[in-house]
Design an enzyme around this catalytic site. Structure first.
Site, PDB file in Angstrom:
ATOM      1  N   GLU A  49       0.700  -1.313   0.037  1.00 45.70           N
ATOM      2  CA  GLU A  49       0.038  -0.235  -0.061  1.00 45.70           C
ATOM      3  C   GLU A  49       0.859   1.202  -0.056  1.00 45.70           C
ATOM      4  O   GLU A  49       2.107   1.323   0.443  1.00 45.70           O
ATOM      5  CB  GLU A  49      -0.837  -0.067   1.137  1.00 45.70           C
ATOM      6  CG  GLU A  49      -0.169  -0.083   2.473  1.00 45.70           C
ATOM      7  CD  GLU A  49      -0.802   0.673   3.607  1.00 45.70           C
ATOM      8  OE1 GLU A  49      -1.199   1.895   3.317  1.00 45.70           O
ATOM      9  OE2 GLU A  49      -0.843   0.187   4.821  1.00 45.70           O
ATOM     10  N   LYS A  98      -2.909  -1.158  14.833  1.00 44.48           N
ATOM     11  CA  LYS A  98      -2.057  -0.500  15.367  1.00 44.48           C
ATOM     12  C   LYS A  98      -2.388  -0.241  16.836  1.00 44.48           C
ATOM     13  O   LYS A  98      -3.553  -0.094  17.212  1.00 44.48           O
ATOM     14  CB  LYS A  98      -2.196   0.814  14.581  1.00 44.48           C
ATOM     15  CG  LYS A  98      -1.476   1.059  13.171  1.00 44.48           C
ATOM     16  CD  LYS A  98      -1.257   2.284  12.504  1.00 44.48           C
ATOM     17  CE  LYS A  98      -2.459   2.456  11.674  1.00 44.48           C
ATOM     18  NZ  LYS A  98      -2.733   1.542  10.652  1.00 44.48           N
TER      19      LYS A  98
END
Ligand code: PSU
Ligand code: MN
Length: 313
Positions: free
Chosen positions: A20, A152
Site C-alpha cells: 500500500e 495499530k
C-alpha cells in the site's frame, strides 16, 4: 492500470505481493519513506515474488508503481489519503492519491493479486468507537491474505478483534497464539488460530476459496520479535500523551492515525519509526513467501464438503 512487470507476472501465475501507499505517504516521515518504499519492494523480490505497490496518479489506479511514480507519491505535497470510498472521486477528478489497506486490498483483489503486506490494520479507535476504519468492513468481504503486525496499538485492540469476528474475517497468528500489538510483540489478546509456515497459510486461503462461503480476508498477524519491540513502558507513556494531544488539538477523521504515528516517531526519538520499518519489512518478506507457496499450491481439491451418499447408490 497494471504495470508491465505486474501484468506479466499475473499472466504467468507468478507470485505477487500488493503493497500500500498510505503507509508510505502518511505513515512515515519524508524522505525516509521513499527509501522504505524501495526497501519493501526489494524485500519482496529477495523472497522470490514481484512487488505491486498500489496508488493513484492523475486519476489512474496504478498497480505496480515504478520508481518515478513511487517518488511522486512519497515526496509529493498533499497527496490525499484514499480509502476505498474515495477512489471514484480520485479517478473522476484525475487526482493523485495514496491507498489505504481498504483501498489497496480492493484493488489488489480486483486485478487478481491474493497476498498483501502492510504494517498495522486500521480498526476501532479508543474512546470513539464510532470511528472504525473502513479497513475492517472491506476485509470482511475481500478474499485476500493480508500480513500485518496486528492492528495499530493506538487503537482499541479488543474492540477491533470483536469487530473482526463479527465481520467473519479469518484471523490467525503466525507462529503464535497471541495477537501482536504493532510496536509491541503482544497486544495482551489471543488469536483463535495459529499457522506455522507459508504453505499452511496458502492452504488456508485455498480451503476458504474452495468452500465458497463468500468469506473475506485472512489476517495473518506476524509479531515483531520481543527483542526488537518498542519498550512497553515508553510505549504506554507516549500513547497516553499522543491521545491527549490529539484530543487537545481536535484532530479527527482520517488525520488521526497519521497524527498519532508522527507523535510516536517524534516522542520516541525515532525508536518507534525503526520498529515500524522493521515490522513492515518482515511482513513484506513473509507475504512474498506465502505468495510463492500459493503459486505452487494446487487449488484445494473440489468438494471439501462431504455430502451423504444417496441411498440409491
Ligand atoms: N500500517 C502502518 N502505517 C500506516 C498504515 C498501516 O504501519 O500508516 C495505514 C494503512 O493505510 C491503514 C491506515 O489503512 O493506516 C488506517 O487509517 P484509518 O485509521 O484512518 O482508517
Ligand atoms: Mn477513521
Amino acid at each position: 492500470m497494471v504495470g508491465d512487470e505486474v501484468a506479466l507476472a499475473l499472466a504467468h501465475g507468478r507470485p505477487l505481493v500488493a503493497l500500500e501507499s498510505t503507509l508510505i505517504a502518511h505513515g512515515l516521515p519524508r524522505p525516509r519513506n521513499l527509501a522504505v518504499a524501495r526497501e519493501l519492494g526489494a524485500a519482496v523480490r529477495a523472497a522470490g515474488a514481484t512487488p505491486a505497490t498500489i496508488g493513484v496518479l492523475d486519476g489512474k489506479v496504478v498497480v505496480g508503481l515504478d520508481d518515478d511514480q513511487l517518488t511522486r507519491i512519497a515526496l509529493g505535497e498533499d497527496v490525499p489519503k484514499l480509502s476505498v470510498r474515495d477512489i471514484p472521486f480520485a479517478v473522476s477528478t484525475k487526482s493523485d492519491g495514496a491507498t489505504t489497506v481498504a483501498s489497496t486490498a480492493a484493488i489488489a483483489h480486483r486485478v487478481g493479486i491474493g497476498v498483501f503486506a502492510t504494517g498495522g490494520l486500521g480498526g476501532v479507535h479508543r474512546d470513539a468507537a464510532y470511528d472504525e476504519s473502513a479497513d475492517l468492513q472491506l476485509l470482511g468481504r475481500t478474499p485476500i491474505t493480508i500480513v500485518c503486525a496486528g492492528v495499530k496499538s493506538i487503537l482499541d485492540v479488543p474492540a477491533t478483534l470483536e469487530r473482526l469476528e463479527s465481520l467473519s474475517v479469518l484471523v490467525a497468528g503466525y507462529r503464535t497464539d497471541r495477537f501482536p500489538g504493532f510496536y509491541l510483540a503482544d497486544s495482551g489478546h489471543q488469536v483463535p488460530w495459529t499457522l506455522d509456515n507459508p504453505a499452511q497459510v496458502a492452504a488456508a486461503a485455498a480451503a476458504r476459496d474452495a468452500l465458497g462461503f463468500g468469506l473475506g480476508a485472512i489476517v495473518l498477524a506476524n509479531p515483531i520479535p520481543v527483542d526488537r519491540q518498542l519498550d512497553p513502558v515508553l510505549h504506554d507513556r507516549v500513547l497516553a500523551e499522543a491521545l491527549a494531544g490529539a484530543a487537545a488539538q481536535g484532530v479527527t477523521g482520517k488525520d488521526i492515525t497519521p497524527y498519532l504515528l508522527a507523535y510516536f516517531h517524534e516522542a520516541t526519538g525515532g525508536g518507534s519509526l525503526e520498529v515500524n520499518i522493521d515490522l513492515v519489512s518482515r511482513n513484506a518478506t513473509l507475504a512474498a513467501q506465502i505468495a510463492v507457496a500459493a503459486a505452487g499450491t494446487p487449488a484445494a481439491p473440489a468438494g471439501p464438503i462431504v455430502l451423504p451418499r444417496s441411498p440409491a447408490e
